[in-house]
Design a protein around this motif. Structure first.
Motif, PDB file in Angstrom:
ATOM      1  N   GLU A   1       2.226   1.904  -3.281  1.00  0.00           N
ATOM      2  CA  GLU A   1       1.186   2.438  -4.150  1.00  0.00           C
ATOM      3  C   GLU A   1       1.061   3.948  -3.964  1.00  0.00           C
ATOM      4  OE1 GLU A   1      -2.634   0.688  -3.570  1.00  0.00           O
ATOM      5  OE2 GLU A   1      -2.979   0.488  -5.734  1.00  0.00           O
ATOM      6  N   ASN A   2       1.129   4.384  -2.705  1.00  0.00           N
ATOM      7  CA  ASN A   2       1.061   5.821  -2.450  1.00  0.00           C
ATOM      8  C   ASN A   2       2.191   6.571  -3.143  1.00  0.00           C
ATOM      9  OD1 ASN A   2      -1.205   5.680  -0.940  1.00  0.00           O
ATOM     10  ND2 ASN A   2      -0.155   5.643   1.042  1.00  0.00           N
ATOM     11  N   TYR A   3       3.383   6.019  -3.041  1.00  0.00           N
ATOM     12  CA  TYR A   3       4.533   6.688  -3.640  1.00  0.00           C
ATOM     13  C   TYR A   3       4.485   6.668  -5.160  1.00  0.00           C
ATOM     14  CZ  TYR A   3       6.921   7.504   0.702  1.00  0.00           C
ATOM     15  OH  TYR A   3       7.253   7.979   1.942  1.00  0.00           O
ATOM     16  N   SER A   4       3.845   5.639  -5.694  1.00  0.00           N
ATOM     17  CA  SER A   4       3.823   5.522  -7.153  1.00  0.00           C
ATOM     18  C   SER A   4       3.100   6.707  -7.793  1.00  0.00           C
ATOM     19  CB  SER A   4       3.182   4.205  -7.581  1.00  0.00           C
ATOM     20  OG  SER A   4       1.796   4.240  -7.312  1.00  0.00           O
ATOM     21  N   PHE A   5       2.300   7.425  -7.030  1.00  0.00           N
ATOM     22  CA  PHE A   5       1.618   8.597  -7.569  1.00  0.00           C
ATOM     23  C   PHE A   5       2.585   9.774  -7.745  1.00  0.00           C
ATOM     24  CE2 PHE A   5      -2.068   6.283  -6.283  1.00  0.00           C
ATOM     25  CZ  PHE A   5      -3.116   6.791  -7.033  1.00  0.00           C
ATOM     26  N   VAL A   6       3.431   9.912  -6.769  1.00  0.00           N
ATOM     27  CA  VAL A   6       4.225  11.131  -6.709  1.00  0.00           C
ATOM     28  C   VAL A   6       5.620  10.958  -7.318  1.00  0.00           C
ATOM     29  CG1 VAL A   6       5.222  10.813  -4.417  1.00  0.00           C
ATOM     30  CG2 VAL A   6       4.648  13.107  -5.203  1.00  0.00           C
TER      31      VAL A   6
ATOM     32  N   LYS B   1       0.829  -1.197   0.000  1.00  0.00           N
ATOM     33  CA  LYS B   1       0.000   0.000   0.000  1.00  0.00           C
ATOM     34  C   LYS B   1       0.873   1.260   0.000  1.00  0.00           C
ATOM     35  CE  LYS B   1      -4.094   1.777   2.087  1.00  0.00           C
ATOM     36  NZ  LYS B   1      -4.712   2.056   3.352  1.00  0.00           N
ATOM     37  N   ARG B   2       1.947   1.155   0.772  1.00  0.00           N
ATOM     38  CA  ARG B   2       2.872   2.275   0.849  1.00  0.00           C
ATOM     39  C   ARG B   2       3.464   2.579  -0.506  1.00  0.00           C
ATOM     40  NH1 ARG B   2       6.607   2.955   5.903  1.00  0.00           N
ATOM     41  NH2 ARG B   2       6.909   5.161   5.506  1.00  0.00           N
TER      42      ARG B   2
ATOM     43  N   PRO C   1       6.960   9.636 -10.222  1.00  0.00           N
ATOM     44  CA  PRO C   1       7.350  10.070 -11.581  1.00  0.00           C
ATOM     45  C   PRO C   1       7.635  11.569 -11.651  1.00  0.00           C
ATOM     46  CG  PRO C   1       5.442   8.626 -11.685  1.00  0.00           C
ATOM     47  CD  PRO C   1       5.697   8.890 -10.235  1.00  0.00           C
ATOM     48  N   ALA C   2       6.774  12.374 -11.041  1.00  0.00           N
ATOM     49  CA  ALA C   2       6.962  13.818 -11.102  1.00  0.00           C
ATOM     50  C   ALA C   2       8.236  14.237 -10.371  1.00  0.00           C
ATOM     51  CB  ALA C   2       5.754  14.537 -10.504  1.00  0.00           C
ATOM     52  N   ILE C   3       8.454  13.632  -9.201  1.00  0.00           N
ATOM     53  CA  ILE C   3       9.633  14.006  -8.418  1.00  0.00           C
ATOM     54  C   ILE C   3      10.915  13.612  -9.141  1.00  0.00           C
ATOM     55  CG2 ILE C   3      10.862  13.600  -6.235  1.00  0.00           C
ATOM     56  CD1 ILE C   3       8.380  15.379  -5.972  1.00  0.00           C
TER      57      ILE C   3
END
Lengths: 293, 271
Positions: A6-11, A3-4, A13-15
């Motif tokens: 998954e959360n990071y997978s959102f942010v 789950k963790r 690419p941009a970072i």
């Protein structure tokens, strides 16, 4: 755990993108500023290390101080005038009348038109022989003879500053307007009952409540104005006789016209140092104003 | 009531005075070449499309420049939304460790002056073969706009009720699926604002295009403007016609999205 991730997978690419194309070049620029770079070794990267030599050259260059002074003048007048006009406009368009919304948003056209185009239009309007500005001023009787606004060392800086003020007005207006809209009408009620004058209401209620917005706007405006490039490029290219030379334009010229890459890098780092100071100020202000959720 | 209309009238005068330069561009572009220097009236005595014809028929690659600008602007818009929309969501909602730092990082990098990054990016792009490539300019322009897009979108996400997402997660949707099918449609205005911003800002971008596009046939319309002076001297009529034509896409997009733009602009800067 999954789950963790998954959360990071959102942010992520941009970072990662910003790190590669923004943070890395930034670090790389610092590296370049300590090197003796010429066209031959710029891309290969085998330039010799020369310590602070580039910085010393810049700091002993009279043109650096001239452009710094001019940048300060340019920035100061842009900010003071565009914020004042922006405030007047914001107060006016904050009143309720038919068409006010439409009018505020159409003003944004000035902010949106590409700067290169705005610069070209102003160049035409300020033309020494046929420009409408000279024409009007002479006709009204404010001037006896036309002025070559952009090719006279006494007026060129003034002319590009006016252009930049024009460009900055809509942004100031919109930001200040959003601040004014955040002030609930009831805060004025007690003052109205006590018979306070308009000026008193402005001075003791509006202004204090608007201070956070104004200070954020000033810091942002300072950062934006300090890095102005397009206006200078298209209108005067820093001339005549360096009378409109500003730090950001000079830094670009050093690197890309004079091929003094190391010095160009050093100068942009010095500029960034100044901007960073205000950027940190801005971040702290924003944090204070709207506590990051 | 009468007072309100007086306010409107004066408002209109303010708008007209402020936007006079834009008007003057259009007015000049419509004058016959012979009258540009002699006809100094505010309203042109005679109107013609001569200057527009000049641009489109003479040996000037107007359409190529427009096409290049279009490719760059669309590229930046798509790229920003692809990277920005999920990132802003994560920064608005999920409790990832260090998200405050990430937001600070974005606030700070959005202020980097582009002319400072031109030299290092030029070196990096030379190695990657991205000089004279529209893709290179797209990447560079994204560094200018992506942080702002993330900040604006984050405020949009903060405005939607949490219950909706909770419902989705109880239904057993994966985070990404819930994001695409439930969250994204809710922030459509925010997405639209960001798309318009990305397009408008990259359409007007000049410095990176100037630095990375050396080949004439790769130029954007802003670069083409500069070339125009060299080719046609100071033919102000054609110059203004060119300016008007190249701001047309911006004006169309602005008209279509103006409802959202003002709000977006301030939410990105202040909130």
């Amino acid at each position: 755990m999954k789950k963790r991730f998954e959360n990071y997978s959102f942010v992520l690419p941009a970072i990662v993108f910003l790190m590669i194309f923004l943070l890395y070049p930034f670090a790389f620029n610092i590296y370049l500023s300590f090197r003796d770079i010429n066209i031959g070794n710029l891309v290969q990267g085998d330039s010799p290390f020369i310590g602070l030599e580039n910085y010393k050259t810049i700091l002993s260059e009279p043109l650096f101080y001239k452009s710094l002074t001019q940048t300060v003048i340019f920035t100061f007048f842009t900010l003071v005038v565009s914020t004042s006009i922006g405030f007047l406009l914001a107060s006016y368009f904050n009143k309720a009348f038919p068409g006010n919304k439409w009018m505020r948003s159409i003003m944004l056209l000035g902010w949106m038109t590409p700067i290169i185009i705005v610069g070209t239009i102003f160049k035409w309007m300020l033309d020494g022989k046929y420009g409408i500005v000279n024409n009007m001023l002479v006709n009204i009787g404010l001037m006896n003879s036309p002025i070559n606004w952009l090719s006279d060392i006494d007026t060129a800086l003034f002319a590009v500053t006016v252009t930049n003020i024009w460009l900055s007005i809509p942004f100031s207006m919109i930001i200040l307007l959003s601040g004014l809209q955040g002030i609930p009408t009831y805060v004025y009620e007690p003052a109205t009952i006590d018979g306070a004058s308009r000026w008193q209401k402005f001075r003791y209620i509006t202004l204090p409540l608007m201070t956070p917005t104004i200070s954020i706007l000033l810091i942002l405006g300072l950062i934006y104005t300090f890095k102005v490039f397009d206006v200078i490029y298209i209108m005067t290219a820093g001339g005549p006789a360096n009378s409109t030379q500003v730090v950001s334009y000079l830094a670009y010229e050093l690197s890309f016209n004079l091929f003094r890459f190391g010095e160009g890098a050093a100068l942009s780092n010095l500029a960034l140092f100044i901007i960073a100071f205000f950027a940190i100020l801005y971040v702290r202000k924003v944090q204070k104003e709207s506590v990051v959720h | 009531m009468r007072k309100k209309w007086a306010l409107s009238l004066f408002g209109l005068i303010i708008v007209a005075v402020y936007l006079f330069p834009i008007y003057w561009m259009v007015a000049t572009s419509l004058k016959p070449t012979s009258a540009i220097f002699s006809d100094i009236n505010i309203i042109p005595a005679q109107i013609t499309l001569e200057s527009y014809q000049n641009i489109l028929t003479q040996n000037y690659p107007f359409l190529t420049y427009m096409k290049n600008s279009l490719i760059i602007s669309v590229g930046v818009t798509v790229g920003n939304l692809l990277l920005g929309a999920p990132a802003a969501y994560a920064l608005a909602r999920t409790r990832i460790t260090g998200y405050v730092w990430l937001i600070m990082f974005i606030l700070i990098v959005q202020m980097f002056p582009s002319n400072m990054l031109a030299l290092p990016l030029y070196t990096i792009f030379s190695k990657l073969g991205l000089i004279n490539s529209l893709f290179g300019v797209i990447l560079a322009d994204m560094t200018l706009t992506l942080p702002f897009v993330i900040l604006i979108l984050r405020t949009s996400y903060l405005n939607i009720p949490v219950d909706l997402e909770d419902a989705a997660s109880i239904d057993g949707c994966g985070k990404w699926r819930a994001f695409y099918s439930i969250i994204l449609p809710l922030v459509r205005p925010g997405l639209l604002t960001c798309a318009a911003f990305s397009f408008i800002l990259s359409w007007g971008e000049f410095l990176y295009a100037l630095t990375f596009l050396k080949q004439n046939d790769m130029w954007t319309i802003t670069l083409g403007m500069r070339q125009f002076v060299g080719q046609f001297g100071t033919n102000w009529g054609s110059m203004m016609a060119l300016s008007a034509l190249s701001s047309l896409p911006i004006i169309i997009i602005f008209m279509a999205t103006q409802k959202y733009i003002a709000g977006g602009l301030s939410s990105g800067a202040v909130k």
